[in-house]
Design a protein around this motif. Structure first.
Motif, mmCIF file in Angstrom:
data_model
loop_
_atom_site.group_PDB
_atom_site.id
_atom_site.type_symbol
_atom_site.label_atom_id
_atom_site.label_comp_id
_atom_site.label_asym_id
_atom_site.label_seq_id
_atom_site.Cartn_x
_atom_site.Cartn_y
_atom_site.Cartn_z
ATOM 1 N N GLU A 64 0.839 -1.208 0.000
ATOM 2 C CA GLU A 64 0.000 0.000 0.000
ATOM 3 C C GLU A 64 0.873 1.257 0.000
ATOM 4 O OE1 GLU A 64 -2.858 0.072 3.178
ATOM 5 O OE2 GLU A 64 -3.810 1.869 2.407
ATOM 6 N N ALA A 65 0.526 2.269 -0.729
ATOM 7 C CA ALA A 65 -0.596 2.281 -1.647
ATOM 8 C C ALA A 65 -0.137 2.166 -3.102
ATOM 9 C CB ALA A 65 -1.358 3.587 -1.487
ATOM 10 N N ASP A 127 6.576 0.966 -5.675
ATOM 11 C CA ASP A 127 7.035 1.984 -6.630
ATOM 12 C C ASP A 127 8.472 2.398 -6.350
ATOM 13 O OD1 ASP A 127 6.252 3.268 -4.249
ATOM 14 O OD2 ASP A 127 5.830 5.144 -5.282
ATOM 15 N N VAL A 128 8.802 2.603 -5.052
ATOM 16 C CA VAL A 128 10.096 3.184 -4.697
ATOM 17 C C VAL A 128 10.817 2.322 -3.659
ATOM 18 C CG1 VAL A 128 11.217 5.167 -3.568
ATOM 19 C CG2 VAL A 128 9.342 5.553 -5.161
ATOM 20 N N ALA A 130 13.564 3.105 -1.095
ATOM 21 C CA ALA A 130 14.278 4.245 -0.504
ATOM 22 C C ALA A 130 15.225 3.702 0.571
ATOM 23 C CB ALA A 130 13.282 5.269 0.013
ATOM 24 N N THR A 134 10.587 -0.522 4.246
ATOM 25 C CA THR A 134 9.300 -1.111 3.860
ATOM 26 C C THR A 134 9.506 -2.474 3.205
ATOM 27 O OG1 THR A 134 8.497 1.134 3.430
ATOM 28 C CG2 THR A 134 7.190 -0.685 2.534
HETATM 29 O O1 LIG Z 1 12.283 2.234 1.363
HETATM 30 P P1 LIG Z 1 11.456 3.010 2.354
HETATM 31 O O2 LIG Z 1 12.240 4.083 3.056
HETATM 32 O O3 LIG Z 1 10.748 2.124 3.318
HETATM 33 O O4 LIG Z 1 10.362 3.812 1.525
HETATM 34 C C1 LIG Z 1 9.623 3.262 0.461
HETATM 35 C C2 LIG Z 1 8.162 3.309 0.748
HETATM 36 O O5 LIG Z 1 7.718 4.650 0.968
HETATM 37 C C3 LIG Z 1 6.595 4.913 0.139
HETATM 38 O O6 LIG Z 1 5.395 4.541 0.728
HETATM 39 P P2 LIG Z 1 4.642 5.364 1.864
HETATM 40 O O7 LIG Z 1 4.949 4.722 3.181
HETATM 41 O O8 LIG Z 1 4.943 6.819 1.708
HETATM 42 O O9 LIG Z 1 3.131 5.028 1.600
HETATM 43 P P3 LIG Z 1 2.076 5.346 0.424
HETATM 44 O O10 LIG Z 1 2.482 4.505 -0.773
HETATM 45 O O11 LIG Z 1 0.815 4.853 1.035
HETATM 46 O O12 LIG Z 1 2.103 6.804 0.126
HETATM 47 C C4 LIG Z 1 6.851 4.030 -1.060
HETATM 48 O O13 LIG Z 1 5.664 3.791 -1.812
HETATM 49 C C5 LIG Z 1 7.398 2.781 -0.455
HETATM 50 O O14 LIG Z 1 6.374 1.914 0.005
#
Ligand SMILES: O=P(O)(O)OC[C@H]1O[C@H](OP(=O)(O)OP(=O)(O)O)[C@H](O)[C@@H]1O
Ligand SMILES: Nc1ncnc2[nH]cnc12
Length: 178
Positions: A64-65, A127-128, A130, A134
């Motif tokens: 999510e999301a 998507d990302v 970072a 996560t």
């Molecule tokens: O590698 P990390 O530092 O863990 O970051 C990556 C996560 O951060 C963002 O999600 P976010 O938690 O912002 O949630 P969203 O997709 O619901 O906006 C992105 O979609 C990843 O899930």
């Protein structure tokens, strides 16, 4: 990098924008909504991901999301099922959960405890990548739920945050590293 890899990375790069200071000061947010809104670009990315895993996985897991959007499309392309990993309190059935830190703040995610038969092969999509918090937490959670994580796939990797280090020993693929 092959010409094909370069060109799909270019497609992503051409459809990505930086939003400064979102969701908090100092964070350069990688917004991929321009990629989602371009049908040809979205289809190319979905096919590129799907082609790496044909015949190798039983389910796609989306985080999510934004991982839901890509993950469901890749699952459809592969003709396999989709399992959501959601923020705490959103899934209606019995869940397993884990807490973790990310680039901005912390989070708590859950999966349905009965989502997988033991040993089901899964591909995790977001998507990302970072900090990798996560992705690492999701892989750990899925293994607790009985799945075997075949790989983690993200469209964009923030190389300077070194999230890949948290996934050492796992198959990890990202399309564009910035
Ligand atoms: O590698 P990390 O530092 O863990 O970051 C990556 C996560 O951060 C963002 O999600 P976010 O938690 O912002 O949630 P969203 O997709 O619901 O906006 C992105 O979609 C990843 O899930
Ligand atoms: N800078 C960033 N842009 C988009 N998604 C993110 N998730 C964590 N950090 C991010």
């Amino acid at each position: 990098m092959s010409t094909e890899e370069q060109s799909i990375a270019q497609v992503v790069s051409d459809h990505l924008r930086d939003i400064p200071d979102f969701p908090e000061p100092g964070v350069a947010f990688k917004d991929f909504t321009p990629l989602l809104s371009d049908g040809a670009a979205l289809a190319a990315v979905v096919r590129d991901i799907a082609d790496r895993y044909r015949g190798r996985v039983d389910h796609i897991v989306g985080i999510e999301a934004r991982g839901f959007i890509l993950g469901a499309a890749v699952a459809y392309e592969l003709g396999i099922g989709f399992v959501p990993v959601r923020k705490a309190g959103k899934l209606p059935g019995e869940t397993l959960g884990v807490e973790y830190d990310l680039e901005y703040g912390s989070a708590h995610i859950e999966v349905h405890a009965d989502a997988f038969v033991a040993g089901a092969h899964v591909l995790v999509i977001d998507d990302v990548l970072a900090t990798g918090g996560t992705a690492e937490a999701t892989c750990t959670l899925l293994e607790r739920a009985g799945a075997e994580v075949v790989a983690f796939e993200a469209v964009i990797e923030l190389g300077f945050l070194e999230g890949r280090a948290k996934l050492a020993g796992r198959e990890v693929h990202t399309i564009l590293t910035v």
